[in-house]
Design a protein around this motif. Sequence first.
Motif, PDB file in Angstrom:
ATOM      1  N   PRO A 134       0.828  -1.203   0.000  1.00 32.97           N
ATOM      2  CA  PRO A 134       0.000   0.000   0.000  1.00 32.97           C
ATOM      3  C   PRO A 134       0.859   1.249   0.000  1.00 32.97           C
ATOM      4  CG  PRO A 134       0.070  -0.935   2.202  1.00 32.97           C
ATOM      5  CD  PRO A 134       0.806  -1.889   1.302  1.00 32.97           C
ATOM      6  N   ALA A 135       0.456   2.243  -0.783  1.00 31.43           N
ATOM      7  CA  ALA A 135       1.200   3.500  -0.858  1.00 31.43           C
ATOM      8  C   ALA A 135       0.284   4.558  -1.448  1.00 31.43           C
ATOM      9  CB  ALA A 135       2.459   3.340  -1.706  1.00 31.43           C
ATOM     10  N   THR A 136       0.716   5.798  -1.328  1.00 32.31           N
ATOM     11  CA  THR A 136      -0.032   6.897  -1.914  1.00 32.31           C
ATOM     12  C   THR A 136       0.915   7.808  -2.688  1.00 32.31           C
ATOM     13  OG1 THR A 136      -1.713   8.594  -1.476  1.00 32.31           O
ATOM     14  CG2 THR A 136       0.145   8.483   0.060  1.00 32.31           C
ATOM     15  N   THR A 137       0.325   8.708  -3.456  1.00 32.78           N
ATOM     16  CA  THR A 137       1.068   9.712  -4.216  1.00 32.78           C
ATOM     17  C   THR A 137       0.081  10.817  -4.553  1.00 32.78           C
ATOM     18  OG1 THR A 137       2.587  10.036  -6.079  1.00 32.78           O
ATOM     19  CG2 THR A 137       0.630   8.709  -6.507  1.00 32.78           C
ATOM     20  N   HIS A 138       0.513  11.799  -5.346  1.00 34.99           N
ATOM     21  CA  HIS A 138      -0.401  12.836  -5.826  1.00 34.99           C
ATOM     22  C   HIS A 138      -1.577  12.171  -6.536  1.00 34.99           C
ATOM     23  CE1 HIS A 138      -1.947  16.271  -8.069  1.00 34.99           C
ATOM     24  NE2 HIS A 138      -1.176  17.058  -7.331  1.00 34.99           N
ATOM     25  N   GLN A 139      -2.756  12.761  -6.383  1.00 38.27           N
ATOM     26  CA  GLN A 139      -3.947  12.135  -6.955  1.00 38.27           C
ATOM     27  C   GLN A 139      -3.831  11.920  -8.467  1.00 38.27           C
ATOM     28  OE1 GLN A 139      -7.375  14.628  -6.376  1.00 38.27           O
ATOM     29  NE2 GLN A 139      -6.398  16.451  -7.215  1.00 38.27           N
ATOM     30  N   LEU A 140      -3.060  12.767  -9.147  1.00 39.89           N
ATOM     31  CA  LEU A 140      -2.899  12.603 -10.588  1.00 39.89           C
ATOM     32  C   LEU A 140      -1.993  11.428 -10.933  1.00 39.89           C
ATOM     33  CD1 LEU A 140      -2.541  16.338 -11.728  1.00 39.89           C
ATOM     34  CD2 LEU A 140      -4.572  14.868 -11.832  1.00 39.89           C
ATOM     35  N   GLY A 141      -1.281  10.892  -9.958  1.00 42.27           N
ATOM     36  CA  GLY A 141      -0.387   9.776 -10.216  1.00 42.27           C
ATOM     37  C   GLY A 141      -0.881   8.449  -9.678  1.00 42.27           C
ATOM     38  N   LEU A 142      -2.085   8.443  -9.099  1.00 42.92           N
ATOM     39  CA  LEU A 142      -2.577   7.207  -8.480  1.00 42.92           C
ATOM     40  C   LEU A 142      -2.778   6.084  -9.496  1.00 42.92           C
ATOM     41  CD1 LEU A 142      -5.115   8.705  -5.919  1.00 42.92           C
ATOM     42  CD2 LEU A 142      -3.017   7.451  -5.369  1.00 42.92           C
ATOM     43  N   ASP A 143      -3.257   6.419 -10.705  1.00 43.33           N
ATOM     44  CA  ASP A 143      -3.451   5.388 -11.726  1.00 43.33           C
ATOM     45  C   ASP A 143      -2.121   4.758 -12.132  1.00 43.33           C
ATOM     46  OD1 ASP A 143      -6.157   5.810 -11.691  1.00 43.33           O
ATOM     47  OD2 ASP A 143      -6.204   7.044 -13.505  1.00 43.33           O
ATOM     48  N   LEU A 144      -1.104   5.594 -12.278  1.00 40.31           N
ATOM     49  CA  LEU A 144       0.222   5.071 -12.632  1.00 40.31           C
ATOM     50  C   LEU A 144       0.764   4.209 -11.500  1.00 40.31           C
ATOM     51  CD1 LEU A 144       2.699   4.879 -14.413  1.00 40.31           C
ATOM     52  CD2 LEU A 144       3.458   7.095 -13.528  1.00 40.31           C
ATOM     53  N   LEU A 145       0.552   4.643 -10.271  1.00 37.21           N
ATOM     54  CA  LEU A 145       1.014   3.864  -9.127  1.00 37.21           C
ATOM     55  C   LEU A 145       0.350   2.491  -9.136  1.00 37.21           C
ATOM     56  CD1 LEU A 145       2.850   4.241  -6.604  1.00 37.21           C
ATOM     57  CD2 LEU A 145       0.784   4.873  -5.341  1.00 37.21           C
ATOM     58  N   GLU A 146      -0.959   2.477  -9.390  1.00 40.46           N
ATOM     59  CA  GLU A 146      -1.695   1.205  -9.416  1.00 40.46           C
ATOM     60  C   GLU A 146      -1.246   0.336 -10.580  1.00 40.46           C
ATOM     61  OE1 GLU A 146      -6.244  -0.148  -8.465  1.00 40.46           O
ATOM     62  OE2 GLU A 146      -5.947   1.667  -9.655  1.00 40.46           O
ATOM     63  N   ALA A 147      -0.912   0.960 -11.708  1.00 42.26           N
ATOM     64  CA  ALA A 147      -0.489   0.203 -12.881  1.00 42.26           C
ATOM     65  C   ALA A 147       0.817  -0.541 -12.649  1.00 42.26           C
ATOM     66  CB  ALA A 147      -0.355   1.142 -14.084  1.00 42.26           C
ATOM     67  N   THR A 148       1.605  -0.108 -11.679  1.00 39.21           N
ATOM     68  CA  THR A 148       2.861  -0.789 -11.370  1.00 39.21           C
ATOM     69  C   THR A 148       2.667  -1.945 -10.392  1.00 39.21           C
ATOM     70  OG1 THR A 148       3.410   0.667  -9.512  1.00 39.21           O
ATOM     71  CG2 THR A 148       4.148   1.357 -11.705  1.00 39.21           C
ATOM     72  N   GLY A 149       1.405  -2.190  -9.997  1.00 37.09           N
ATOM     73  CA  GLY A 149       1.137  -3.290  -9.078  1.00 37.09           C
ATOM     74  C   GLY A 149       1.094  -2.900  -7.622  1.00 37.09           C
ATOM     75  N   VAL A 150       1.109  -1.595  -7.356  1.00 34.38           N
ATOM     76  CA  VAL A 150       1.034  -1.094  -5.981  1.00 34.38           C
ATOM     77  C   VAL A 150      -0.424  -0.941  -5.577  1.00 34.38           C
ATOM     78  CG1 VAL A 150       1.591   0.881  -4.493  1.00 34.38           C
ATOM     79  CG2 VAL A 150       3.241   0.091  -6.196  1.00 34.38           C
ATOM     80  N   GLN A 151      -0.729  -1.152  -4.302  1.00 33.26           N
ATOM     81  CA  GLN A 151      -2.068  -0.889  -3.773  1.00 33.26           C
ATOM     82  C   GLN A 151      -2.180   0.620  -3.541  1.00 33.26           C
ATOM     83  OE1 GLN A 151      -2.960  -2.798  -0.023  1.00 33.26           O
ATOM     84  NE2 GLN A 151      -4.953  -1.796   0.151  1.00 33.26           N
ATOM     85  N   ALA A 152      -2.696   1.330  -4.522  1.00 29.06           N
ATOM     86  CA  ALA A 152      -2.734   2.791  -4.488  1.00 29.06           C
ATOM     87  C   ALA A 152      -3.888   3.277  -3.626  1.00 29.06           C
ATOM     88  CB  ALA A 152      -2.862   3.349  -5.899  1.00 29.06           C
ATOM     89  N   LEU A 153      -3.592   4.124  -2.651  1.00 30.06           N
ATOM     90  CA  LEU A 153      -4.593   4.627  -1.718  1.00 30.06           C
ATOM     91  C   LEU A 153      -4.658   6.151  -1.815  1.00 30.06           C
ATOM     92  CD1 LEU A 153      -3.633   2.471   1.405  1.00 30.06           C
ATOM     93  CD2 LEU A 153      -5.444   2.027  -0.253  1.00 30.06           C
ATOM     94  N   ASP A 154      -5.862   6.685  -1.956  1.00 35.07           N
ATOM     95  CA  ASP A 154      -6.067   8.126  -2.065  1.00 35.07           C
ATOM     96  C   ASP A 154      -6.263   8.717  -0.671  1.00 35.07           C
ATOM     97  OD1 ASP A 154      -6.507  10.676  -2.942  1.00 35.07           O
ATOM     98  OD2 ASP A 154      -8.488  10.283  -3.803  1.00 35.07           O
ATOM     99  N   VAL A 155      -5.181   8.731   0.098  1.00 31.75           N
ATOM    100  CA  VAL A 155      -5.195   9.270   1.461  1.00 31.75           C
ATOM    101  C   VAL A 155      -3.945  10.125   1.654  1.00 31.75           C
ATOM    102  CG1 VAL A 155      -6.539   7.357   2.415  1.00 31.75           C
ATOM    103  CG2 VAL A 155      -4.053   7.214   2.399  1.00 31.75           C
TER     104      VAL A 155
END
Length: 213
Positions: A136-157
């Motif tokens: 699980p990890a987070t980033t800027h909201q505009l990068g959440l899709d890219l984060l998820e595409a790398t196999g990370v559990q992207a969290l909007d927090v």
Amino acid sequence: MLTQVVLFDGFDPLDVIAPYEVLSAAADHLVDVELVSAEGPREVPSGLGPVTLRATAALDPRRADIVLVPGALGSMPDPDGGEPAADSIPVLLGNTLDTGLPALLKEALDRDGVTVATVCGGSLVLAMAGLIEGRPATTHQLGLDLLEATGVQALDVRVVDDGDLVTASSVTSGLDLGLYLLERELGPDVAIAVETLIAHERRGTVWTRGARP
């Protein structure tokens, strides 16, 4: 407690300075903060025009208790899918993969007792290097899709605490990240004292392992 804040070409100055100042404010509690790069001491250009910062040492996970990775500052990708500009944020972040930084970050994650923290696109550096797949990890909201595409559990927090990996969302969240790390490592009294000193109230709830996404 030594925190090494990583600089790379095109870094976002606020991602660096916000947590740097917060953590440095706790110097009376044996907190040391230094600016580093994968290459060692050098002047490092940020993504903000003429602003540069000097790395005074090399990133060394054998010395650090916390390794903090900022994001980049640059242009946004073409929404129509055109060729990205050389100064676009994804390109600046991707350029780090051609340096010694990924290997050093892997060493930090593999080393007991070291916490790797990120602000904004810093988590994308780890993700694109294949270092945090499934976590699980987070980033800027505009990068959440890219984060998820790398196999990370992207969290909007705002902040995600996954043990030895603590990630924060957007540029101003570096303040919250610094305060949270002080609370986690040194206790709430230290964090509250610094929070009062800089007149900043932390926002949001920290997501921790075992919490619902």
